[in-house]
Design a protein around this motif. Structure first.
Motif, PDB file in Angstrom:
ATOM      1  N   THR A 164     -11.018  -9.357  -3.990  1.00  0.00           N
ATOM      2  CA  THR A 164     -11.432  -7.785  -4.001  1.00  0.00           C
ATOM      3  C   THR A 164     -11.600  -7.370  -2.539  1.00  0.00           C
ATOM      4  O   THR A 164     -12.054  -6.256  -2.358  1.00  0.00           O
ATOM      5  CB  THR A 164     -12.628  -7.541  -4.852  1.00  0.00           C
ATOM      6  OG1 THR A 164     -13.571  -8.148  -4.153  1.00  0.00           O
ATOM      7  CG2 THR A 164     -12.272  -7.968  -6.243  1.00  0.00           C
ATOM      8  N   GLN A 165     -11.419  -8.082  -1.506  1.00  0.00           N
ATOM      9  CA  GLN A 165     -11.516  -8.139  -0.082  1.00  0.00           C
ATOM     10  C   GLN A 165     -10.233  -7.961   0.598  1.00  0.00           C
ATOM     11  O   GLN A 165     -10.084  -9.123   1.104  1.00  0.00           O
ATOM     12  CB  GLN A 165     -12.634  -8.672   0.497  1.00  0.00           C
ATOM     13  CG  GLN A 165     -14.252  -8.814  -0.028  1.00  0.00           C
ATOM     14  CD  GLN A 165     -15.066  -9.654   0.361  1.00  0.00           C
ATOM     15  OE1 GLN A 165     -14.966 -10.890   0.070  1.00  0.00           O
ATOM     16  NE2 GLN A 165     -15.888  -9.484   1.220  1.00  0.00           N
ATOM     17  N   ALA A 166      -9.593  -6.940   0.625  1.00  0.00           N
ATOM     18  CA  ALA A 166      -8.420  -7.021   1.166  1.00  0.00           C
ATOM     19  C   ALA A 166      -8.185  -6.809   2.802  1.00  0.00           C
ATOM     20  O   ALA A 166      -8.831  -5.862   3.284  1.00  0.00           O
ATOM     21  CB  ALA A 166      -7.498  -5.785   0.626  1.00  0.00           C
ATOM     22  N   ASP A 167      -7.606  -7.812   3.709  1.00  0.00           N
ATOM     23  CA  ASP A 167      -7.563  -7.744   4.813  1.00  0.00           C
ATOM     24  C   ASP A 167      -6.864  -6.696   5.294  1.00  0.00           C
ATOM     25  O   ASP A 167      -5.805  -6.330   4.863  1.00  0.00           O
ATOM     26  CB  ASP A 167      -6.907  -8.921   5.412  1.00  0.00           C
ATOM     27  CG  ASP A 167      -7.911 -10.214   5.584  1.00  0.00           C
ATOM     28  OD1 ASP A 167      -8.303 -10.468   4.343  1.00  0.00           O
ATOM     29  OD2 ASP A 167      -8.026 -10.588   6.502  1.00  0.00           O
ATOM     30  N   LEU A 168      -7.474  -5.890   6.577  1.00  0.00           N
ATOM     31  CA  LEU A 168      -6.897  -4.633   7.118  1.00  0.00           C
ATOM     32  C   LEU A 168      -6.025  -5.103   8.179  1.00  0.00           C
ATOM     33  O   LEU A 168      -6.327  -6.213   8.826  1.00  0.00           O
ATOM     34  CB  LEU A 168      -7.805  -3.739   7.491  1.00  0.00           C
ATOM     35  CG  LEU A 168      -8.677  -2.953   6.442  1.00  0.00           C
ATOM     36  CD1 LEU A 168      -9.854  -2.498   6.900  1.00  0.00           C
ATOM     37  CD2 LEU A 168      -7.828  -1.999   5.838  1.00  0.00           C
ATOM     38  N   ASP A 169      -4.937  -4.627   8.428  1.00  0.00           N
ATOM     39  CA  ASP A 169      -3.747  -4.985   9.599  1.00  0.00           C
ATOM     40  C   ASP A 169      -4.177  -4.276  10.774  1.00  0.00           C
ATOM     41  O   ASP A 169      -3.852  -3.015  10.743  1.00  0.00           O
ATOM     42  CB  ASP A 169      -2.302  -4.732   9.042  1.00  0.00           C
ATOM     43  CG  ASP A 169      -1.477  -5.134  10.215  1.00  0.00           C
ATOM     44  OD1 ASP A 169      -1.891  -5.532  11.069  1.00  0.00           O
ATOM     45  OD2 ASP A 169      -0.183  -5.268   9.984  1.00  0.00           O
ATOM     46  N   TRP A 170      -4.791  -4.805  11.702  1.00  0.00           N
ATOM     47  CA  TRP A 170      -5.477  -4.152  12.998  1.00  0.00           C
ATOM     48  C   TRP A 170      -4.119  -3.958  13.805  1.00  0.00           C
ATOM     49  O   TRP A 170      -4.456  -3.304  14.758  1.00  0.00           O
ATOM     50  CB  TRP A 170      -6.473  -4.923  13.607  1.00  0.00           C
ATOM     51  CG  TRP A 170      -7.686  -4.706  13.021  1.00  0.00           C
ATOM     52  CD1 TRP A 170      -7.986  -5.190  11.686  1.00  0.00           C
ATOM     53  CD2 TRP A 170      -8.928  -4.206  13.565  1.00  0.00           C
ATOM     54  NE1 TRP A 170      -9.290  -4.375  11.402  1.00  0.00           N
ATOM     55  CE2 TRP A 170     -10.009  -4.180  12.604  1.00  0.00           C
ATOM     56  CE3 TRP A 170      -9.099  -3.848  14.884  1.00  0.00           C
ATOM     57  CZ2 TRP A 170     -11.101  -3.638  13.030  1.00  0.00           C
ATOM     58  CZ3 TRP A 170     -10.365  -3.489  15.172  1.00  0.00           C
ATOM     59  CH2 TRP A 170     -11.349  -3.235  14.401  1.00  0.00           C
ATOM     60  N   HIS A 171      -2.790  -4.451  13.646  1.00  0.00           N
ATOM     61  CA  HIS A 171      -1.716  -3.952  14.557  1.00  0.00           C
ATOM     62  C   HIS A 171      -1.514  -2.648  14.336  1.00  0.00           C
ATOM     63  O   HIS A 171      -1.011  -1.860  15.154  1.00  0.00           O
ATOM     64  CB  HIS A 171      -0.511  -4.763  14.290  1.00  0.00           C
ATOM     65  CG  HIS A 171      -0.604  -6.298  14.174  1.00  0.00           C
ATOM     66  ND1 HIS A 171      -0.949  -7.124  13.251  1.00  0.00           N
ATOM     67  CD2 HIS A 171      -0.561  -6.908  15.358  1.00  0.00           C
ATOM     68  CE1 HIS A 171      -1.180  -8.392  13.789  1.00  0.00           C
ATOM     69  NE2 HIS A 171      -0.828  -8.285  15.186  1.00  0.00           N
ATOM     70  N   ASN A 172      -1.852  -2.065  13.043  1.00  0.00           N
ATOM     71  CA  ASN A 172      -1.700  -0.568  12.861  1.00  0.00           C
ATOM     72  C   ASN A 172      -2.816   0.174  13.486  1.00  0.00           C
ATOM     73  O   ASN A 172      -4.069   0.104  13.221  1.00  0.00           O
ATOM     74  CB  ASN A 172      -1.713  -0.260  11.383  1.00  0.00           C
ATOM     75  CG  ASN A 172      -1.239   1.174  11.058  1.00  0.00           C
ATOM     76  OD1 ASN A 172      -1.130   1.834  11.753  1.00  0.00           O
ATOM     77  ND2 ASN A 172      -1.075   1.142   9.714  1.00  0.00           N
ATOM     78  N   GLU A 173      -2.307   1.214  14.586  1.00  0.00           N
ATOM     79  CA  GLU A 173      -3.294   1.731  15.202  1.00  0.00           C
ATOM     80  C   GLU A 173      -3.827   2.730  14.290  1.00  0.00           C
ATOM     81  O   GLU A 173      -5.089   3.267  14.733  1.00  0.00           O
ATOM     82  CB  GLU A 173      -2.650   2.441  16.442  1.00  0.00           C
ATOM     83  CG  GLU A 173      -1.737   3.706  16.219  1.00  0.00           C
ATOM     84  CD  GLU A 173      -1.595   4.553  17.603  1.00  0.00           C
ATOM     85  OE1 GLU A 173      -0.695   4.820  17.707  1.00  0.00           O
ATOM     86  OE2 GLU A 173      -2.638   4.661  18.282  1.00  0.00           O
ATOM     87  N   ASN A 174      -3.396   3.187  13.120  1.00  0.00           N
ATOM     88  CA  ASN A 174      -4.217   3.974  12.310  1.00  0.00           C
ATOM     89  C   ASN A 174      -5.495   3.282  11.760  1.00  0.00           C
ATOM     90  O   ASN A 174      -6.171   3.896  11.445  1.00  0.00           O
ATOM     91  CB  ASN A 174      -3.526   4.633  11.300  1.00  0.00           C
ATOM     92  CG  ASN A 174      -2.006   5.361  11.774  1.00  0.00           C
ATOM     93  OD1 ASN A 174      -2.336   6.344  12.708  1.00  0.00           O
ATOM     94  ND2 ASN A 174      -0.990   5.335  11.293  1.00  0.00           N
ATOM     95  N   VAL A 175      -5.373   2.083  11.468  1.00  0.00           N
ATOM     96  CA  VAL A 175      -6.247   1.071  11.136  1.00  0.00           C
ATOM     97  C   VAL A 175      -7.557   1.334  12.086  1.00  0.00           C
ATOM     98  O   VAL A 175      -8.628   1.451  12.081  1.00  0.00           O
ATOM     99  CB  VAL A 175      -6.110  -0.267  10.756  1.00  0.00           C
ATOM    100  CG1 VAL A 175      -7.052  -1.147  10.545  1.00  0.00           C
ATOM    101  CG2 VAL A 175      -5.161  -0.237   9.464  1.00  0.00           C
ATOM    102  N   ARG A 176      -7.227   1.213  13.422  1.00  0.00           N
ATOM    103  CA  ARG A 176      -8.205   1.003  14.509  1.00  0.00           C
ATOM    104  C   ARG A 176      -8.757   2.293  14.702  1.00  0.00           C
ATOM    105  O   ARG A 176     -10.009   2.387  15.041  1.00  0.00           O
ATOM    106  CB  ARG A 176      -7.368   0.562  15.649  1.00  0.00           C
ATOM    107  CG  ARG A 176      -6.841  -0.931  15.342  1.00  0.00           C
ATOM    108  CD  ARG A 176      -6.510  -1.604  16.892  1.00  0.00           C
ATOM    109  NE  ARG A 176      -5.772  -0.898  17.904  1.00  0.00           N
ATOM    110  CZ  ARG A 176      -4.460  -0.747  18.043  1.00  0.00           C
ATOM    111  NH1 ARG A 176      -3.634  -1.377  16.948  1.00  0.00           N
ATOM    112  NH2 ARG A 176      -3.792  -0.009  18.845  1.00  0.00           N
ATOM    113  N   LYS A 177      -8.065   3.235  14.497  1.00  0.00           N
ATOM    114  CA  LYS A 177      -8.578   4.662  14.735  1.00  0.00           C
ATOM    115  C   LYS A 177      -9.506   5.031  13.645  1.00  0.00           C
ATOM    116  O   LYS A 177     -10.759   5.578  13.744  1.00  0.00           O
ATOM    117  CB  LYS A 177      -7.355   5.945  14.475  1.00  0.00           C
ATOM    118  CG  LYS A 177      -6.840   5.866  15.852  1.00  0.00           C
ATOM    119  CD  LYS A 177      -5.902   7.340  15.726  1.00  0.00           C
ATOM    120  CE  LYS A 177      -4.954   7.458  17.052  1.00  0.00           C
ATOM    121  NZ  LYS A 177      -3.689   7.792  16.877  1.00  0.00           N
ATOM    122  N   GLU A 178      -9.296   4.583  12.349  1.00  0.00           N
ATOM    123  CA  GLU A 178     -10.209   4.634  11.286  1.00  0.00           C
ATOM    124  C   GLU A 178     -11.668   3.683  11.526  1.00  0.00           C
ATOM    125  O   GLU A 178     -12.768   4.444  11.416  1.00  0.00           O
ATOM    126  CB  GLU A 178      -9.588   4.224   9.949  1.00  0.00           C
ATOM    127  CG  GLU A 178      -8.711   4.979   9.315  1.00  0.00           C
ATOM    128  CD  GLU A 178      -9.072   6.330   8.908  1.00  0.00           C
ATOM    129  OE1 GLU A 178     -10.218   6.566   8.563  1.00  0.00           O
ATOM    130  OE2 GLU A 178      -7.997   7.001   8.286  1.00  0.00           O
TER     131      GLU A 178
END
Ligand code: GLC
Ligand code: CA
Length: 552
Positions: A164-178
């Motif tokens: 229930t803990q899905a890894d976020l893809d940090w290559h995606n700059e939208n993730v880093r902005k969040e």
């Protein structure tokens, strides 16, 4: 303003600190109620484990909304009051940023599941291999494979922790902005401290290849160079804008060179790192679920390397024995049965007089120890329960498996804080979410009335604020080969006096040849036994768990 080296940080596990509304779960109003207690220690900042909205599958490390307080812990108004009241006693707030993964209940994941491409790119979604097997052979750190089916699609999502803990893809700059947006939101609420959960596993590759063994597997996704880029960016776009920001990255297995880069101020990444090398010296061949006495010489070597080399490279250590993921250090490195007070004080001195920023985990200042559970049903942690099953499947008897869990379970330190000797330890008036067991002997009321551990911590905190040798001195291990003593000197380039710290890590007496220190004039700084020497002898007999710091 105090330097980083003068500060001490206290860690509160909100679920287990104090339950103000008697539902069995600690909460923010409970913490507010206990501020007078916290004030007595004179710490500078409190790291709070997560209390954001969460289904609590991993006790709040599975976040479903980063901007809201979970109702079971309180409201935003409670949080604001907590920040304001702590400010009145000059205590800052450090929040836990769990940004490597989010809960599958988070709206990002839900939107992704509903087919929204923008949010699908937030996660590691991969098809099965041609033969129908999982995208790769990686394991979850909580047991089982690291992949779970992504809804009704042909895809799987990566989860290095619980499913229930899905890894976020940090290559995606939208993730880093969040990520920056979340930090900036809490900064706007007066938060200046951030602890970054498992941040060194954010640098996974885009192509997730099979591993050949578990060590290589971890290396594939841990401490990769891009993590430094992510941290520099996060620093620039968020906390780096605050002069008084204090940040710490959880970097369990990071190397010294990497930790220097993470924490050297010139790199503009973090203030310091938590590494766990020293808390693996009682793992047998790297296996956590083992019954193995701690390797003292290895522990000493680790402290020596980390202290000396981090200094040389301009890095900064977070110093800690305990946290919410570890069984109590007192059980691992001390003797809670025969020398509870002495060994708690010795461990405190050994750590607090080193170079870095010390962290005290709630209850450590009372000498709390692992609970005496008798049945596996008393544990609640997903990791412990999965490990128990795995141990049974691997052929251990229920009794053996239980024994191993009891030694290393994370629940050991998550037990509610013992406030008094009552049935529920004064934590709550109803059955707490996790059972306390030894509150009759160990509790705040008793400790403040007649104990010697709390006052010892108070002294150590005071000394750090007063003595530049402690807050800013260099470190050198002395009497390196002694099989029972961990001793070191702290010194400053521009000061003749040094601090000599001697710790007997065992319950047996031992002799220490003081070598060139013999005959030198000494001033006692702190000890856990009576000391009256004004001049050092040639040989010293150390009593069980004796610790002494002299200024020489
Ligand atoms: C960290 C936390 C731990 C949690 C894990 C996954 O190691 O300290 O409690 O389970 O990250 O978020
Ligand atoms: Ca409550």
């Amino acid at each position: 303003m105090q330097t980083l080296g003068q500060k001490v940080i206290y860690q509160i596990y909100p679920k287990s600190f104090y339950d103000s509304n008697n539902d069995g779960i600690g909460d923010l109003r409970g913490i507010i109620a206990k501020i007078p207690y916290i004030a007595k220690l004179n710490i500078d900042m409190i790291w709070f484990n997560p209390f954001f909205v969460s289904p609590q599958n991993d006790n709040g490390y599975d976040i479903a909304d980063y901007y809201q307080i979970d109702p079971r812990f309180g409201t935003m108004a409670d949080f604001e009051e907590l920040v304001a009241k702590l400010k009145e006693i000059n205590v800052g707030v450090m929040l836990d940023m769990v940004l490597n993964h989010c809960s599958t209940e988070h709206e990002w994941f839900k939107k992704a599941l509903a087919g929204d491409k923008y949010y699908q790119d937030f996660f590691y979604l991969r098809p099965a291999k041609a033969d129908g097997s999982l995208p790769n052979n990686w394991s979850s750190k909580f047991g089982g494979p690291a992949w779970e089916k992504f809804g009704d699609t042909n895809l799987y999502y990566l989860h290095l922790y619980d499913k229930t803990q899905a890894d976020l893809d940090w290559h995606n700059e939208n993730v880093r902005k969040e990520a920056s947006k979340i930090i900036n939101f809490w900064r706007s609420k007066g938060v200046a401290g951030f602890r970054f959960d498992v941040i060194n596993v954010t640098g996974k590759d885009t192509v997730l290849v099979d591993s050949t063994d578990i060590n290589e597997e971890k290396a594939l996704y841990t401490d990769t160079p891009v993590v430094h880029d992510y941290l520099k960016e996060l620093n620039r776009t968020s906390f780096g804008q605050d002069e008084d920001a204090i940040t710490v990255g959880e970097m369990s297995s990071a190397t010294i060179p990497n930790s220097i880069e993470y924490s050297n101020p010139a790199e503009h990444e973090l203030s310091m790192v938590f590494t766990f090398h020293h808390l693996k010296v009682d793992y047998k061949d790297g296996e956590k679920w083992s019954d193995y006495p701690f390797d003292f010489m290895k522990l000493k070597q680790l402290f020596t390397d980390w202290q000396e080399k981090m200094d040389q490279g301009g890095g900064w250590n977070a110093l800690f024995w305990n946290n919410h993921d570890q069984p109590w250090a007192l059980n691992r490195f001390g003797d809670p049965v025969n020398f509870r007070v002495e060994s708690a004080q010795m461990l405190a001195s050994a750590l607090h007089l080193m170079r870095g920023t010390p962290y005290i985990y709630q209850g450590e200042e009372l000498g709390m120890m692992d609970p005496s559970y008798t049945d596996i049903s008393e544990y609640v942690d997903v990791e412990a329960l999965n490990a128990y099953q795995a141990l049974i499947e691997a052929g251990k008897s229920p009794a053996e498996a239980f024994h191993l869990i009891s030694l290393k379970a994370r629940d050991n330190s998550r037990v509610p804080m013992h406030w008094n000797a009552d049935k529920y330890a004064g934590f709550s008036t109803v059955t707490p979410w996790l059972k306390p067991t030894d509150q009759a002997e160990i509790n705040v009321e008793k400790e403040l009335a007649s104990g010697q551990i709390f006052t010892y911590y108070q002294q150590l905190i005071k000394l750090r604020k007063e003595m530049p040798l402690i807050s800013a001195g260099h470190f050198q291990t002395v009497f390196k080969d002694h099989p029972q003593v961990f001793a070191y000197r702290r010194y400053l380039d521009n000061q003749a006096k040094e601090l000599l710290v001697i710790n007997n890590f065992y319950g047996q007496e031992t002799e220490l040849d003081l070598g060139t220190y013999a005959d030198k004039a000494c001033r006692l700084v702190i000890s856990n036994y009576d000391q009256d020497l004004t001049k050092l002898p040639a040989k010293l007999t150390l009593r069980p768990y004796e610790t002494i710091a002299w200024e020489i």
